[in-house]
Design a protein around this motif. Structure first.
Motif, PDB file in Angstrom:
ATOM      1  N   UNK A   1     -36.434  50.008 -39.037  1.00 17.25           N
ATOM      2  CA  UNK A   1     -37.917  50.588 -39.353  1.00 17.25           C
ATOM      3  C   UNK A   1     -38.585  50.197 -38.205  1.00 17.25           C
ATOM      4  N   UNK A   2     -39.279  51.227 -37.319  1.00 20.33           N
ATOM      5  CA  UNK A   2     -40.240  50.759 -36.439  1.00 20.33           C
ATOM      6  C   UNK A   2     -41.507  51.495 -36.587  1.00 20.33           C
ATOM      7  N   UNK A   3     -42.742  50.657 -36.810  1.00 22.19           N
ATOM      8  CA  UNK A   3     -43.846  51.299 -36.696  1.00 22.19           C
ATOM      9  C   UNK A   3     -44.502  51.915 -35.682  1.00 22.19           C
ATOM     10  N   UNK A   4     -44.688  52.919 -35.601  1.00 19.21           N
ATOM     11  CA  UNK A   4     -45.395  53.622 -34.296  1.00 19.21           C
ATOM     12  C   UNK A   4     -46.912  53.414 -34.209  1.00 19.21           C
ATOM     13  N   UNK A   5     -47.451  53.748 -33.220  1.00 15.77           N
ATOM     14  CA  UNK A   5     -48.927  53.468 -32.906  1.00 15.77           C
ATOM     15  C   UNK A   5     -49.685  54.559 -33.820  1.00 15.77           C
ATOM     16  N   UNK A   6     -50.531  54.169 -34.555  1.00 12.13           N
ATOM     17  CA  UNK A   6     -51.269  55.050 -35.630  1.00 12.13           C
ATOM     18  C   UNK A   6     -52.544  55.453 -35.134  1.00 12.13           C
ATOM     19  N   UNK A   7     -53.221  56.165 -35.624  1.00 12.33           N
ATOM     20  CA  UNK A   7     -54.692  56.605 -35.235  1.00 12.33           C
ATOM     21  C   UNK A   7     -55.647  55.357 -35.598  1.00 12.33           C
ATOM     22  N   UNK A   8     -56.550  55.132 -34.482  1.00 19.56           N
ATOM     23  CA  UNK A   8     -57.528  54.110 -34.804  1.00 19.56           C
ATOM     24  C   UNK A   8     -58.478  54.176 -36.032  1.00 19.56           C
ATOM     25  N   UNK A   9     -58.818  53.285 -36.487  1.00 21.50           N
ATOM     26  CA  UNK A   9     -59.597  53.166 -37.633  1.00 21.50           C
ATOM     27  C   UNK A   9     -58.680  52.763 -38.834  1.00 21.50           C
ATOM     28  N   UNK A  10     -59.514  53.077 -40.110  1.00 27.86           N
ATOM     29  CA  UNK A  10     -58.762  52.894 -41.349  1.00 27.86           C
ATOM     30  C   UNK A  10     -58.404  54.146 -41.967  1.00 27.86           C
ATOM     31  N   UNK A  11     -57.395  54.811 -41.308  1.00 30.07           N
ATOM     32  CA  UNK A  11     -56.729  56.049 -41.593  1.00 30.07           C
ATOM     33  C   UNK A  11     -55.798  56.092 -42.847  1.00 30.07           C
ATOM     34  N   UNK A  12     -55.740  56.904 -43.656  1.00 33.38           N
ATOM     35  CA  UNK A  12     -54.764  56.811 -44.792  1.00 33.38           C
ATOM     36  C   UNK A  12     -53.289  56.708 -44.270  1.00 33.38           C
ATOM     37  N   UNK A  13     -52.346  56.183 -44.853  1.00 31.14           N
ATOM     38  CA  UNK A  13     -51.154  56.007 -44.384  1.00 31.14           C
ATOM     39  C   UNK A  13     -50.316  57.369 -44.092  1.00 31.14           C
ATOM     40  N   UNK A  14     -49.704  57.732 -42.852  1.00 25.51           N
ATOM     41  CA  UNK A  14     -49.049  58.867 -42.495  1.00 25.51           C
ATOM     42  C   UNK A  14     -47.642  58.468 -42.052  1.00 25.51           C
TER      43      UNK A  14
END
Length: 54
Positions: free
Chosen positions: A28-41
Motif C-alpha cells: 500500500x503506497x500513499x500518493x501525493x494528495x491535494x494540499x489542505x484538509x480535503x476529504x479522503x480520496x
C-alpha cells in the motif's frame, strides 16, 4: 481459516492484526494528495497485490 461472516471477522481483529493481514497480501503506497484538509480520496492510495496474491 474461514469465517461465516468475513466482515465481522475483519472488524473483530485488532488494528495490529488488520495491518499484518494487509502487509501479507499487498503493498500500500500513499500518493501525493491535494494540499489542505480535503476529504479522503481513494485515488490517493496505490494498492498492489504481492506476487501470487492476485
Amino acid at each position: 481459516m474461514t469465517a461465516e461472516d468475513p466482515t465481522k471477522a475483519w472488524e473483530d481483529l485488532t488494528l495490529d492484526r488488520q495491518r499484518a493481514v494487509v502487509e501479507t497480501l499487498a503493498t500500500v503506497t500513499p500518493l501525493p494528495g491535494r494540499p489542505g484538509r480535503s476529504p479522503f480520496d481513494p485515488r490517493s492510495v496505490r494498492i498492489e497485490p504481492l506476487q501470487g496474491m492476485g
